[in-house]
Design an enzyme around this catalytic site. Sequence first.
Site, PDB file in Angstrom:
ATOM      1  N   THR A  24      -8.235 -10.078   1.711  1.00  0.00           N
ATOM      2  CA  THR A  24      -7.920 -11.408   2.005  1.00  0.00           C
ATOM      3  C   THR A  24      -6.665 -11.321   3.246  1.00  0.00           C
ATOM      4  O   THR A  24      -6.758 -12.178   3.992  1.00  0.00           O
ATOM      5  CB  THR A  24      -7.356 -11.976   0.988  1.00  0.00           C
ATOM      6  OG1 THR A  24      -6.304 -11.388   0.205  1.00  0.00           O
ATOM      7  CG2 THR A  24      -8.401 -12.602  -0.192  1.00  0.00           C
ATOM      8  N   ALA A  44       4.135 -13.785  22.982  1.00  0.00           N
ATOM      9  CA  ALA A  44       4.326 -12.343  23.105  1.00  0.00           C
ATOM     10  C   ALA A  44       4.479 -11.858  24.398  1.00  0.00           C
ATOM     11  O   ALA A  44       5.029 -10.796  24.742  1.00  0.00           O
ATOM     12  CB  ALA A  44       3.242 -11.438  22.534  1.00  0.00           C
ATOM     13  N   ARG A  56     -14.431  -0.669   3.544  1.00  0.00           N
ATOM     14  CA  ARG A  56     -15.153  -0.127   2.951  1.00  0.00           C
ATOM     15  C   ARG A  56     -16.569  -0.393   3.002  1.00  0.00           C
ATOM     16  O   ARG A  56     -17.801   0.323   3.151  1.00  0.00           O
ATOM     17  CB  ARG A  56     -15.027  -0.276   1.455  1.00  0.00           C
ATOM     18  CG  ARG A  56     -14.057   1.021   1.027  1.00  0.00           C
ATOM     19  CD  ARG A  56     -14.035   1.154  -0.629  1.00  0.00           C
ATOM     20  NE  ARG A  56     -13.282   0.223  -1.145  1.00  0.00           N
ATOM     21  CZ  ARG A  56     -12.451  -0.025  -1.588  1.00  0.00           C
ATOM     22  NH1 ARG A  56     -11.348   1.044  -1.736  1.00  0.00           N
ATOM     23  NH2 ARG A  56     -11.775  -1.152  -2.410  1.00  0.00           N
ATOM     24  N   LYS A 117       3.420  -1.067   0.185  1.00  0.00           N
ATOM     25  CA  LYS A 117       4.649  -0.923  -0.281  1.00  0.00           C
ATOM     26  C   LYS A 117       4.829   0.595  -1.290  1.00  0.00           C
ATOM     27  O   LYS A 117       5.890   1.117  -1.236  1.00  0.00           O
ATOM     28  CB  LYS A 117       5.173  -1.997  -1.154  1.00  0.00           C
ATOM     29  CG  LYS A 117       4.372  -2.352  -2.347  1.00  0.00           C
ATOM     30  CD  LYS A 117       4.195  -3.677  -2.459  1.00  0.00           C
ATOM     31  CE  LYS A 117       3.084  -4.219  -1.484  1.00  0.00           C
ATOM     32  NZ  LYS A 117       2.299  -5.599  -1.596  1.00  0.00           N
ATOM     33  N   GLU A 141       7.012  -5.694   7.611  1.00  0.00           N
ATOM     34  CA  GLU A 141       7.554  -6.850   6.879  1.00  0.00           C
ATOM     35  C   GLU A 141       6.760  -7.385   5.722  1.00  0.00           C
ATOM     36  O   GLU A 141       7.522  -7.995   4.473  1.00  0.00           O
ATOM     37  CB  GLU A 141       7.624  -7.921   7.747  1.00  0.00           C
ATOM     38  CG  GLU A 141       8.347  -9.320   7.574  1.00  0.00           C
ATOM     39  CD  GLU A 141       9.784  -9.377   7.081  1.00  0.00           C
ATOM     40  OE1 GLU A 141      10.455  -9.091   8.240  1.00  0.00           O
ATOM     41  OE2 GLU A 141      10.054  -9.219   5.918  1.00  0.00           O
ATOM     42  N   ILE A 148       7.951 -14.034   3.032  1.00  0.00           N
ATOM     43  CA  ILE A 148       9.541 -13.900   3.250  1.00  0.00           C
ATOM     44  C   ILE A 148      10.113 -13.150   4.200  1.00  0.00           C
ATOM     45  O   ILE A 148       9.869 -11.931   3.784  1.00  0.00           O
ATOM     46  CB  ILE A 148      10.279 -14.032   1.741  1.00  0.00           C
ATOM     47  CG1 ILE A 148       9.954 -14.865   0.913  1.00  0.00           C
ATOM     48  CG2 ILE A 148      11.726 -14.011   2.258  1.00  0.00           C
ATOM     49  CD1 ILE A 148      10.641 -14.755  -0.441  1.00  0.00           C
ATOM     50  N   GLY A 199      -6.754 -15.775 -10.473  1.00  0.00           N
ATOM     51  CA  GLY A 199      -6.821 -14.973  -9.206  1.00  0.00           C
ATOM     52  C   GLY A 199      -5.296 -14.561  -9.064  1.00  0.00           C
ATOM     53  O   GLY A 199      -4.997 -13.738  -7.832  1.00  0.00           O
ATOM     54  N   ASP A 213       5.107  -2.595  -8.869  1.00  0.00           N
ATOM     55  CA  ASP A 213       4.978  -3.184  -7.682  1.00  0.00           C
ATOM     56  C   ASP A 213       6.453  -3.726  -7.060  1.00  0.00           C
ATOM     57  O   ASP A 213       6.983  -3.396  -5.940  1.00  0.00           O
ATOM     58  CB  ASP A 213       4.096  -4.408  -7.966  1.00  0.00           C
ATOM     59  CG  ASP A 213       3.963  -5.290  -6.377  1.00  0.00           C
ATOM     60  OD1 ASP A 213       3.382  -4.776  -5.569  1.00  0.00           O
ATOM     61  OD2 ASP A 213       4.705  -6.181  -6.501  1.00  0.00           O
ATOM     62  N   LYS A 217       9.001  -2.275  -3.893  1.00  0.00           N
ATOM     63  CA  LYS A 217       9.497  -3.401  -3.087  1.00  0.00           C
ATOM     64  C   LYS A 217      10.988  -3.280  -2.848  1.00  0.00           C
ATOM     65  O   LYS A 217      11.702  -3.154  -1.898  1.00  0.00           O
ATOM     66  CB  LYS A 217       8.808  -4.661  -3.149  1.00  0.00           C
ATOM     67  CG  LYS A 217       7.798  -4.900  -3.099  1.00  0.00           C
ATOM     68  CD  LYS A 217       7.161  -6.356  -3.944  1.00  0.00           C
ATOM     69  CE  LYS A 217       5.706  -6.757  -3.688  1.00  0.00           C
ATOM     70  NZ  LYS A 217       5.231  -7.883  -4.321  1.00  0.00           N
TER      71      LYS A 217
HETATM   72  N1  HSE Z   1       0.515  -8.491  -6.814  1.00  0.00           N
HETATM   73  C1  HSE Z   1       1.970  -8.666  -5.994  1.00  0.00           C
HETATM   74  C2  HSE Z   1       2.670  -9.955  -6.701  1.00  0.00           C
HETATM   75  C3  HSE Z   1       1.596  -9.202  -4.512  1.00  0.00           C
HETATM   76  O1  HSE Z   1       1.967 -10.543  -7.590  1.00  0.00           O
HETATM   77  O2  HSE Z   1       3.367 -10.470  -6.096  1.00  0.00           O
HETATM   78  C4  HSE Z   1       1.652  -8.015  -3.819  1.00  0.00           C
HETATM   79  O3  HSE Z   1       2.733  -6.797  -3.898  1.00  0.00           O
END
Ligand code: HSE
Length: 443
Positions: A24, A44, A56, A117, A141, A148, A199, A213, A217
């Site tokens: 996506t 730019a 893939r 990350k 970023e 953000i 989703g 995760d 970060k």
């Molecule tokens: N799965 C992460 C979230 C987004 O729910 O914020 C990608 O790091």
Amino acid sequence: MESTGQGAEMVEKALRIGIAGLGTVGAATIRILTQAANELAERAGRPIQVVAVSARSRGKDRGVDLSGYRWYDDPVEMACRTDIDVIVELMGGAEGSARATVEAALDHGTAVVTANKALLATHGRDLARRAESHGATIAFEAAAAGGIPVIKALREALVGNEITRISGILNGTCNYILSRMEEEGLDFARCLKAAQELGYAEADPTFDVEGYDTAHKLALLTALAFGTEVDGDAVYVEGISGVTPLDLLMAEELGFRIKLLGVAERTAQGIEQRVHPTMVPRTSQLAGVMGVTNAVEIQAQPVGAITLVGPGAGGGATASAVVGDIVDLARGHRVSVFGRPSGALAKPIRAPMQQHEGGYYVRLQVLDRPGAAATIASRMAERGISLESILQKGRGTPRSASGAVPVILITYATTELRVRDAVAAIAEEGVLDGPPQVIRIER
Ligand code: HSE
């Protein structure tokens, strides 16, 4: 606004992009780069052209026209091309193809833009060195808090400040689940299922809900904030799967809301990096951030406190960050990967979690026995823990089959070590029915 589109800038050589990973975010990146091509070229000072892609499966319909781009089955082969200026890595994962692709690009002196990350939290130090030694760079970023612009804020806009603390809601999946649990009084498993149906959560949600995760970060933000080498292994991690509707109810009664926070702080012991469910005052800015939204609060001197709030995930939001990095490179705007040359990044001194100081929420299922409350209070007092409040049998909390009732203890500032020790000692007294719940408080 006066257009510069017909000026000398438009004869500048195009910046040639190769995109590895067409999920996506990859598709949304192509959409922005094609639909806003003229606008971006003006901003730019030169055209930006996707010239090659790799994923893939070649046949899959991604809703974007790929016919004008060279296709590579192997992203590493694409990353070795010397006629590509920037490799955009959107495959994910700390190892395998993503790592090999990024390393190949850097070794060829090609700039990398990535949302990865896990890769940077695990190998950030070595990759930054690799980039420097080949005259390349890595822009990321999109790797923290999605849309953000917190990386740019820390690395560039706030460069005149001393940053003392960062705390953030960095995972939309967890924030969505906690928000629904609170709003609807539902348990973790049901809200996770709802998140998956919408989703917002992966089929295997472990990485998000167990806090990894967020930890990745946080490790990146810590390095930028404190000028230290990325130290992903040092992050204390606890996820949200153990948070119950009763804890959310008790939090409300006590004036808190529970959030999965990533917190990085300089303490007398060193740099603390921790991810865990946290009670935050209901009146705080972070408490007001609901659903999949992310937020990062930065405390810095002399600017003071800044809170950035916005979409932390999703194709459009993440692609927004990716395109921002690409345009920076097109403009020739390059900064050191972690804000200073890798040789100038300090080795972080890790503050052990056992020495973390703060208030605690302790929930115990206590058997109805004479002296049970006194025993609990004694085990706390013996360890020098001062109690701010004790709450027994809150609203809507019927006794369990064994007759146990919830007892909530709120402590004044103490250490993790003392609380863990006291809770273990209480558990040994045989007055509890079920494991204790411990949640840290940030005021
Ligand atoms: N799965 C992460 C979230 C987004 O729910 O914020 C990608 O790091």
